[in-house]
Design an enzyme around this catalytic site. Structure first.
Site, PDB file in Angstrom:
ATOM      1  N   GLU A 495      59.569  41.012 -36.715  1.00  0.00           N
ATOM      2  CA  GLU A 495      58.965  41.678 -37.633  1.00  0.00           C
ATOM      3  C   GLU A 495      59.115  43.218 -37.548  1.00  0.00           C
ATOM      4  OE1 GLU A 495      54.921  40.163 -38.391  1.00  0.00           O
ATOM      5  OE2 GLU A 495      55.504  38.204 -38.812  1.00  0.00           O
ATOM      6  N   HIS A 518      53.961  38.874 -43.743  1.00  0.00           N
ATOM      7  CA  HIS A 518      52.608  38.761 -42.902  1.00  0.00           C
ATOM      8  C   HIS A 518      51.461  39.171 -43.696  1.00  0.00           C
ATOM      9  CE1 HIS A 518      51.802  38.070 -38.124  1.00  0.00           C
ATOM     10  NE2 HIS A 518      50.652  37.688 -39.282  1.00  0.00           N
TER      11      HIS A 518
END
Length: 635
Positions: A495, A518
């Site tokens: 990420e 997220h």
């Protein structure tokens, strides 16, 4: 018995405005007296500007004082209102140390350019003797309006504080504490031995530049001089590092307690963190910052870690425990937010809303029920049945779904949810599969090609747990083949660390796939809850020693400390440490008022409450006990 050695008490000369209190009394009197006046704001600002210039040494104090009084249109009745207000604005560190002020009142003076009429009623409530308050005095007319000041008072003149201190003729060390240049002049004149620039309320660079010491609080001053105090260690000297833009509630929680807080919006990589974590006592992170063994090796003062999220797999918990560092997380604070996202995506995906919406944005009107279903009557299969899984179970059942779950740990089902004996069985029967497992390494690629092949064709698949539990390429292939009719993914193996970094994934551009960055727990409500919950746990550990709720530390819930000093001893979990500690207590004739012990695989945590009489040699002996990892004293 001899007690912990403290330095002889010097004479302490304390300023009042912006030192003993958080505000400037004359400025506040103006605000009260001019309430409702059409030019209130402008006049109050002029008075405040004159105050600042005088405090910074930028103009003659005497001239500034007279200009302020000329602007002030106040009455004796306003002073009563001011006193009531100032009693609520006494600086926190002076309030904490009222016992010290009371017990040592013979050595403490207030010397202020403010006014006795409002200083004495406030200061005397905190142990200061009225005859030890030296300040200006107002002149009133027959109607009790303030018309001037006592011009014969030395404090109405330039160098007034110097004149007053010289007249006191005090023998011994004299320490001056204040926020203004006139306080520094007590040292520059040779009358005071040291000058402490007090910055708890206001930080004046011109003043701190000439100070012998900077006192961020009264606790800091007392600690520096080894004098008795309410805090064993000034919190202003304890550094807190908050990363990844945690909720402002966390920042406020630590600042209100007097900690030195550094706030960083993004995550830090290992090299950056190894450098920044030096001298940090508390660190707060979310999911993108990894606290590795190497990072912990550079954390020379770290005592506690706060994970402002559910997961803690980004932290080397075992290494932290071996170093006596307690880790706390927020296992429940964002549960509802994740559940609502799961339910919302479930409905959108099974109805094929994403595809319909994308087509309509392109001008394509496709009014068709083909491939669009209700969730009522469908089978929800959950992999993992923790706090999120159980709450999703309740909501899904209320929506008419049949709920099944698989968990390696034996869990009591809620409502009509049914526990299945294997992952394979769950995958084969579910219409919707939702992942709710933790981030341990063993869960890496828990769902891959084999598992997707076991699922029903046309299944809806959600992963809002951890990025590495799903083989992303296998998921992409399953979507392309139609094995998975729709997917919702909130977490990814790799990420971006900040919002400026480009996101890449094999799932980009696939039909009926919802990708979110997220944000499963990223609602205002959840982040605020976490912003309150995690700091509360960290503060309880720092202030009280309680480790209840720690994910890597022996859990001890302690009573509040009363009339004792508390020793916190963290040691390697080897036989005989407690016996050796008790031998030290007995040898030094230490009276124990409370004792607690908890251990885990790696460490032991002993908390001992003792009476206040003890020697420095006793403390050193405890610190040097073989096996000691960390030692703290609280009072």
């Amino acid at each position: 018995m001899s007690t912990l050695t403290l330095n002889p008490l010097p004479y302490i000369i304390i300023d009042f405005d912006s030192t003993f209190t958080k505000v400037e009394g004359l400025d506040e009197l103006a605000a009260i007296a001019l309430k409702g006046h059409p030019e209130q704001d402008q006049v109050v600002q002029k008075i405040a500007d004159l105050t600042n210039k005088g405090m910074n040494g930028e103009m003659s104090f005497a001239d500034g004082l007279r200009q302020r009084i000329a602007l002030l249109k106040a009455n004796r009745s306003h002073i009563g209102e001011l006193v009531t207000f100032l009693k609520t604005k006494v600086s926190d560190s002076f309030k904490r140390n009222i016992q010290f002020l009371t017990e040592n009142s013979d050595q403490i003076y207030i010397v202020s350019s403010g006014f006795k009429e409002f200083i004495v009623p406030v200061a005397t409530e905190f142990g200061i003797r009225a005859d030890h308050v030296y300040a200006n005095e107002f002149l009133f007319d027959e109607e009790d309006n303030i018309v001037g000041i006592d011009e014969d008072n030395a404090l109405s003149m330039d160098g007034g504080k110097i004149k007053v201190l010289a007249s006191l003729n005090l023998a011994g060390d004299i320490f001056a504490i204040g926020d203004g240049y006139t306080d520094y002049e007590l040292k520059s004149s040779g009358l005071a031995s040291r000058f402490y620039a007090f910055t708890e309320n206001v930080d004046r660079p011109r003043v701190t530049a000439v100070a012998d010491h900077i006192a961020t609080s009264f606790d800091d001053f007392l600690y520096d001089n080894k004098l008795s105090r309410s805090q064993s260690y000034p919190k202003s000297r304890i550094k807190v590092l908050l990363l990844e833009n945690v909720h402002p509630a966390a920042l406020r929680a630590f600042e209100s307690e007097g900690f030195n807080v550094e706030f960083v919006k993004g995550a830090l990589d290992e090299d950056e963190l190894c450098e920044r974590i030096k001298d940090v006592s508390i660190i707060g992170i979310r999911s993108k910052t990894n606290i590795t063994k190497r990072v912990l090796e550079n954390a020379n003062r770290l005592m506690a870690i706060g994970a402002f999220c559910i997961g803690t797999n980004q932290i080397d918990l075992e290494e932290a425990a071996k170093r006596g560092i307690a880790v706390f997380n927020a296992p429940y604070s964002n549960t509802r937010s994740v559940v609502e996202l799961a339910v919302g995506e479930m409905i959108l995906l099974i109805r094929n809303i994403v595809g319909k919406s994308n087509q309509l944005h392109q001008g394509i009107w496709d009014k068709s029920a083909s491939g669009s279903f209700e969730i009522r009557g469908k089978k929800l299969g959950m992999v993992g049945y923790g706090s999120i899984g159980t709450q999703l179970s309740v909501v899904a059942e209320a929506l008419g779904m049949e709920v099944y779950f698989y968990d390696e740990v034996e869990k009591l089902s809620i409502g009509n949810a049914k526990k299945l004996n294997s992952l394979e069985e769950l995958l084969s029967i579910a219409d919707v599969i939702s992942m709710h497992v933790d981030g341990r390494k063993e869960n890496t690629n828990l769902i891959g090609k084999r598992e997707f092949d076991l699922m029903k064709r046309g299944v809806i698949f959600l992963n809002l747990s951890r990025g590495h539990v799903v083989d992303i390429q296998a998921l992409a292939d399953a979507v392309k083949s139609g094995q998975v009719a729709g997917a919702g993914v909130d977490v990814f193996p790799k990420e971006p660390k900040t919002n400026d970094e480009l996101f890449k994934s094999e799932l980009l551009g696939l039909p009926n796939v919802i990708l979110t960055p997220h944000i499963g727990g990223s609602t205002e409500e959840a982040q605020e809850n976490i912003g309150h919950f995690v700091p509360a746990k960290l503060l309880e550990f720092m202030n009280n020693g309680s480790s209840y709720g720690s994910v890597n530390f022996p859990e001890v819930q302690l009573p509040k400390l009363k009339d004792s000093h508390r020793l916190l001893h963290i040691h390697a979990n080897v036989p005989g440490v407690l016996a050796k500690l008790n031998h030290i207590f007995g040898k030094n004739n230490i009276n124990i008022t409370g004792q607690y012990l908890k251990t885990n695989e790696h460490i032991g945590y002993v908390i001992v409450d003792i009476e206040k009489g003890y020697t420095e040699e006793f403390i050193q002996e405890v610190k040097e006990l073989e096996g000691t990892i960390r030692f703290r004293m609280l009072y």
